[in-house]
Write a protein that holds these residues in place. Structure first.
Motif, short mmCIF file in Angstrom:
data_model
loop_
_atom_site.label_atom_id
_atom_site.label_comp_id
_atom_site.label_asym_id
_atom_site.label_seq_id
_atom_site.Cartn_x
_atom_site.Cartn_y
_atom_site.Cartn_z
N GLY A 330 12.12 57.49 -42.64
CA GLY A 330 12.28 56.96 -41.29
C GLY A 330 13.72 56.84 -40.84
O GLY A 330 14.04 56.04 -39.95
N LEU A 331 14.62 57.63 -41.44
CA LEU A 331 16.05 57.51 -41.09
C LEU A 331 16.33 58.00 -39.67
O LEU A 331 17.35 57.65 -39.09
CB LEU A 331 16.91 58.31 -42.08
CG LEU A 331 16.92 57.83 -43.53
CD1 LEU A 331 17.80 58.73 -44.38
CD2 LEU A 331 17.42 56.39 -43.63
N TYR A 397 11.00 65.79 -44.97
CA TYR A 397 9.82 64.92 -44.95
C TYR A 397 10.12 63.59 -45.65
O TYR A 397 9.80 62.52 -45.16
CB TYR A 397 8.64 65.62 -45.65
CG TYR A 397 7.38 64.78 -45.69
CD1 TYR A 397 6.46 64.83 -44.64
CD2 TYR A 397 7.10 63.93 -46.77
CE1 TYR A 397 5.31 64.06 -44.66
CE2 TYR A 397 5.97 63.16 -46.80
CZ TYR A 397 5.07 63.23 -45.74
OH TYR A 397 3.94 62.46 -45.76
N TYR A 398 10.77 63.68 -46.83
CA TYR A 398 11.07 62.47 -47.59
C TYR A 398 12.07 61.57 -46.86
O TYR A 398 11.95 60.35 -46.88
CB TYR A 398 11.66 62.85 -48.96
CG TYR A 398 10.63 62.95 -50.06
CD1 TYR A 398 10.03 61.81 -50.58
CD2 TYR A 398 10.27 64.19 -50.59
CE1 TYR A 398 9.10 61.89 -51.61
CE2 TYR A 398 9.34 64.29 -51.62
CZ TYR A 398 8.76 63.13 -52.11
OH TYR A 398 7.83 63.20 -53.12
N SER A 399 13.12 62.19 -46.26
CA SER A 399 14.23 61.38 -45.76
C SER A 399 14.09 60.96 -44.30
O SER A 399 14.48 59.86 -43.93
CB SER A 399 15.55 62.14 -45.95
OG SER A 399 15.48 63.38 -45.29
N LEU A 400 13.53 61.81 -43.47
CA LEU A 400 13.58 61.55 -42.04
C LEU A 400 12.31 60.94 -41.47
O LEU A 400 12.35 60.23 -40.47
CB LEU A 400 13.91 62.85 -41.27
CG LEU A 400 15.17 63.61 -41.73
CD1 LEU A 400 15.38 64.84 -40.89
CD2 LEU A 400 16.39 62.72 -41.66
N THR A 401 11.16 61.24 -42.07
CA THR A 401 9.89 60.76 -41.49
C THR A 401 9.32 59.62 -42.33
O THR A 401 9.88 59.25 -43.35
CB THR A 401 8.88 61.92 -41.43
OG1 THR A 401 8.60 62.35 -42.77
CG2 THR A 401 9.42 63.08 -40.64
N GLY A 402 8.21 59.10 -41.90
CA GLY A 402 7.50 58.08 -42.67
C GLY A 402 8.15 56.71 -42.56
O GLY A 402 8.88 56.41 -41.62
#
Length: 573
Positions: A330-331, A397-402
């Motif tokens: 979610g960055l 996917y790991y760094s920007l979303t979620g």
């Protein structure tokens, strides 16, 4: 008073702009200059310092100086808490100047000076954060590069046969000479160590122990690209067998690093492995005979890789020095500008139209497709393209979303304006430099003639890579809950085919264990018994007899007289 960062940043920036426009002028005229300065003449032997200025060296120097100026601006805030910031900046300046010396040298001796300068200063920079991990990484980096330095020294020794070390004059003329073939093999070995091709790949991810601004410089335009640049300069002397060997090794490096990055969770190591993949791509197209394209990709890659590391540094800085991508998430909400830059660089790395990476990468793949090659190289290229997109989308996917996965009490902000300015200086070039360089470098465009399926193959692999990257990120099990059946395979693929173990544990363990056997069995065993210890024992026994005699000399003297008299009496009678 201006800080040291601003002073050197401005000097490098002005130098970069002036060299770029000089390079454009040289391209237009197809012009090159060799400047020779006689340093010393001794008994008809001249020691001459040579400088080669052509469009290639000027362009590369301008890119190196531009990237280093942005990195120095960026370092002012990134390294702000460092007590010895001036020393760090001066080390970076020495690093850049060593690279500049290497770029402008048409002479093997001055190339060795720049080459060794890079090696020594890189060691100082890798061990900058003084801890065990940094020391290990520094030694691995230095010792791996020493192999290439020795190869370069041997090629210097062989080139004495030609009467001069100005290699630029002999390459094409002496191509069929067996001595030039030996020299070219040595130069390729040197280039492979510096550019971390198999089996010397393990030092490149280990060198991530250096501060992030250094990683940005090393992986974009200085240390690792020195090997590719040297091979571009020497390409005229390569025999067909050597090019086949280089093609096989570089394509396997490209595939191996792309595969390894999909199993990695360290942000900087993922980007480091992507550098290794791109170096394999440059070496591959060079081995296929197109040095123009290798140089083109070298320049475009330098820009987006420098910015990619700077974005990663800003993210790491904000996350309290955490580099594990599983803690990110979610960055895009908290750091929108950094993440935008990060995304653009990642898309450029994947070769999405119409960013700078697309112009060089797509052209390389299409030129390779037009050549007459075997299915192994063809599939290797396209699988590597797909893997690049796969690990990039996994990273995004790991760094920007979620959801944000780090401490709930943390402070994420984009208030670091100096760092953002340093990054902002590169972003326009990441977008536009590909088309700009293509207009400047290629006087006639490449004619690509491929069937529609082959033409769309790169886009198909990009699409498959996106889907695979999303799937592996969303459903990938961590190492803790992965079934034991797949653990050895994933460990093997994720550890660069066990190369770090081979080049550290494999090289250290067996000589040290043999040394232990030798020490116990020989030094402190049979050799000791038959050598020093036995000699010492014999001498001590002899000396004790002599000592006994010397202590009791009067009694022994009288005893000897009696023995002597007895002896005479026996003889008399």
């Amino acid at each position: 008073m201006l800080s040291i960062c601003k002073v050197y940043g401005v000097i490098f920036f002005v130098g970069s702009v002036s060299m770029f426009f000089t390079g454009v002028y040289f391209v237009g005229l197809d012009y090159s200059v060799v400047i020779e300065y006689k340093l010393l003449t001794l008994n008809s032997t001249s020691v001459v310092m040579s400088v080669l200025l052509d469009w290639m060296s000027l362009f590369f120097m301008s890119f190196v100086l531009f990237i280093s100026s942005m990195v120095i601006f960026y370092s002012e805030e990134y390294m702000a808490g460092d007590e010895y910031l001036n020393r760090f900046i001066l080390l970076v300046v020495m690093f850049v100047l060593s690279m500049v010396l290497l770029i402008i040298s048409p002479n093997l001796i001055s190339i060795l000076l720049g080459w060794d300068g890079l090696g020594l200063v890189s060691y100082c920079l890798v061990i900058y954060y003084q801890n065990i991990k940094s020391y290990n990484a520094g030694m691995l980096t230095a010792l791996s590069n020493r192999i290439g330095d020795v190869a370069l020294l041997m090629s210097i020794a062989w080139m004495m046969n030609y009467g001069s070390w100005n290699y630029i004059y002999y390459l094409e003329f002496m191509k069929d000479d067996w001595m030039m073939e030996i020299i070219s093999y040595m130069v390729v070995l040197a280039g492979m160590t510096k550019s971390a091709q198999i089996p010397f790949s393990s030092w490149l991810p280990a060198a991530m122990a250096a501060p992030t601004p250094v990683s940005s410089l090393v992986h974009s335009s200085t240390l690792v690209t020195a090997g590719v640049y040297l091979l571009i300069r020497f390409h005229l002397s390569f025999s067909e067998n050597l090019m086949w060997l280089l093609l096989f090794i570089s394509s396997m490096t490209m595939f191996m690093s792309g595969l390894g990055a999909n199993f990695e969770f360290d942000l900087k190591k993922i980007i480091a492995l992507s550098t290794l993949s791109q170096l394999g791509l440059m070496m591959s197209i060079l081995a296929l005979g197109d040095y123009y394209l290798a140089f083109f990709h070298l320049l475009t890659h330098a820009l987006f890789k420098a910015l990619l590391f700077m974005c990663a540094g800003n993210i790491i800085h904000n996350l309290g020095n955490s580099q594990d991508i599983r803690f990110m998430g979610g960055l895009i909400k908290q750091m929108p500008l950094t993440c935008s830059f990060f995304n653009i660089c990642n898309f450029s790395l994947c070769g999405l139209p119409f960013l700078s990476g697309f112009y060089s990468k797509d052209l390389i793949v299409e030129v390779m497709s037009m050549g007459v090659l075997n299915i192994f190289i063809y599939m290797n290229f396209y699988l590597s393209v797909g893997l690049t997109v796969c690990y990039t989308f996994r990273l995004m996917y790991y760094s920007l979303t979620g959801d944000y996965n780090y401490f709930s009490l943390s402070m994420l902000s984009e208030s670091s304006y100096i760092m953002l300015k340093g990054m902002g200086g590169l972003i326009l070039f990441v977008v536009f430099s590909g088309s700009m360089l293509q207009w400047l470098m290629f006087s006639t465009p490449y004619f690509i003639c491929l069937p529609i399926l082959f033409k769309l193959m790169a886009f198909m692999m990009v699409g498959v890579g996106m889907w695979m990257g999303y799937q592996t990120a969303k459903f990938s099990p961590s190492y803790t809950n992965m079934s034991l059946k797949f653990l050895p395979t994933s460990m093997f693929l994720g550890s660069m085919w066990n190369m770090p173990n081979i080049s550290t544990f494999g090289i250290n363990f067996y000589p040290i264990s043999m040394g232990q056997v030798y020490t116990k069995g020989f030094d402190q065993g049979w050799l000791e018994y038959y050598g020093g210890q036995n000699l010492s024992l014999s001498l001590s026994k002899t000396s004790s007899v002599l000592q006994f005699m010397s202590i009791n000399h009067l009694k022994i003297y009288f005893m000897l007289i009696i023995v002597w008299l007895g002896f005479l009496i026996i003889l008399w009678f």
